[in-house]
Design a protein around this motif. Structure first.
Motif, PDB file in Angstrom:
ATOM      1  N   GLN A 212      -8.387   0.290  -5.528  1.00 53.67           N
ATOM      2  CA  GLN A 212      -7.663  -0.665  -4.694  1.00 53.67           C
ATOM      3  C   GLN A 212      -8.643  -1.555  -3.953  1.00 53.67           C
ATOM      4  OE1 GLN A 212      -5.661   2.260  -2.275  1.00 53.67           O
ATOM      5  NE2 GLN A 212      -7.415   2.536  -0.913  1.00 53.67           N
TER       6      GLN A 212
ATOM      7  N   THR B 132      -5.102   9.510  -2.933  1.00 53.82           N
ATOM      8  CA  THR B 132      -3.954   9.505  -3.829  1.00 53.82           C
ATOM      9  C   THR B 132      -3.425  10.912  -4.032  1.00 53.82           C
ATOM     10  OG1 THR B 132      -4.776   7.552  -4.985  1.00 53.82           O
ATOM     11  CG2 THR B 132      -3.134   8.881  -6.129  1.00 53.82           C
TER      12      THR B 132
ATOM     13  N   ASP C 281      -9.347   5.069  -4.326  1.00 56.16           N
ATOM     14  CA  ASP C 281      -8.399   5.617  -3.360  1.00 56.16           C
ATOM     15  C   ASP C 281      -8.543   7.135  -3.403  1.00 56.16           C
ATOM     16  OD1 ASP C 281      -6.353   6.385  -1.738  1.00 56.16           O
ATOM     17  OD2 ASP C 281      -4.735   5.649  -3.032  1.00 56.16           O
TER      18      ASP C 281
ATOM     19  N   THR D  20      -6.256   5.958  -8.706  1.00 57.74           N
ATOM     20  CA  THR D  20      -6.072   4.597  -8.208  1.00 57.74           C
ATOM     21  C   THR D  20      -7.373   3.994  -7.701  1.00 57.74           C
ATOM     22  OG1 THR D  20      -3.796   5.078  -7.541  1.00 57.74           O
ATOM     23  CG2 THR D  20      -4.845   3.182  -6.498  1.00 57.74           C
TER      24      THR D  20
ATOM     25  N   SER E 199       0.814  -1.203   0.000  1.00 58.04           N
ATOM     26  CA  SER E 199       0.000   0.000   0.000  1.00 58.04           C
ATOM     27  C   SER E 199       0.849   1.255   0.000  1.00 58.04           C
ATOM     28  CB  SER E 199      -0.927   0.017   1.219  1.00 58.04           C
ATOM     29  OG  SER E 199      -0.174  -0.045   2.410  1.00 58.04           O
TER      30      SER E 199
ATOM     31  N   THR F  50      -4.211  -3.394  -6.553  1.00 57.84           N
ATOM     32  CA  THR F  50      -4.231  -1.972  -6.879  1.00 57.84           C
ATOM     33  C   THR F  50      -4.187  -1.801  -8.388  1.00 57.84           C
ATOM     34  OG1 THR F  50      -1.821  -1.835  -6.667  1.00 57.84           O
ATOM     35  CG2 THR F  50      -3.123  -1.156  -4.747  1.00 57.84           C
TER      36      THR F  50
END
Length: 218
Positions: A62, A54, A51, A60, A5, A80
């Motif tokens: 995930q 970011t 996400d 992104t 991560s 991801t």
């Protein structure tokens, strides 16, 4: 397990840079991620999330669960997917871009993170499992998928997908995927589902994905 991560698939390259100014696109749908920088939207499959935190690492999606990494101390995710503008190159051939990116994608996902730790003990090997042409958001693209083996844990799968944006200056885009091989990870077929659902922000109905005009090679 899947990509750490701490770094996901962004890696040292490609990284996003400033492009033409675009008005922000409304993003009310939890099942769709809008990447205004690159002029595309990505579907958010069941079991994935956007996400929202970011910063400077591309748009992104995930998997929500965070688990202990099997190697160095740290936290990892099962999957991801990140879209970035291809920079540092004048290459416009999707095949050349994807083939040139896949090793970096594997190292970013499964080798060292930004803190120089090895969440999976390092990459010990890989094999290519799929590659070929594919239509993405109405444009011809190319993808390469590797099965990556690691010193700790079962490793996983990475994919580099390259294609040209259909908006603005039509910059090249690279979407990096990482899906772990551990129990609890999403199915590898989610890579195909996401690829097939990528659209241009200027045409949500544009064709794209596996089987839509350009057939992927085995």
């Amino acid at each position: 397990m899947a990509a750490p991560s701490t770094e996901a698939e962004t890696g040292p390259a490609p990284t996003p840079t400033e492009k033409e100014t675009r008005s922000p696109t409304a993003d009310p749908d939890p099942d769709t991620l809008v990447d205004d920088l690159n002029g595309i939207t990505l579907p958010v499959p069941k079991g994935w999330e956007k996400d929202d935190d970011t910063v400077g690492g591309g748009a992104t999606i995930q998997t929500p669960d965070i688990v202990d990494c099997p190697g160095d101390s740290g936290l990892c995710r099962h999957g991801t997917v990140t879209s970035n503008t291809a920079t540092g190159t004048n290459e416009t051939d999707p095949k050349a871009l994807a083939l040139g990116d896949i090793e970096d994608a594997a190292e970013a996902a499964y080798d060292k993170d930004k803190l120089d730790r090895q969440p999976y003990g390092g990459v010990t090997g890989h094999e290519q499992v799929k590659a070929g042409q594919v239509a993405v958001a109405g444009r011809a693209g190319y993808y390469v998928r590797w099965r990556v083996h690691t010193a700790k844990g079962p490793g996983g799968y990475v994919q580099s997908l390259a294609f040209a944006s259909s908006v603005g200056s039509e910059s090249m885009i690279i979407v990096r995927f990482a899906v772990g091989a551990a129990d609890g990870a999403p199915p590898v077929s989610d890579m195909d589902e996401i690829t097939a659902g990528i659209r241009s922000v200027d045409d949500s109905e544009s064709s794209g994905g596996v089987g839509s005009g350009v057939t992927p090679a085995p």
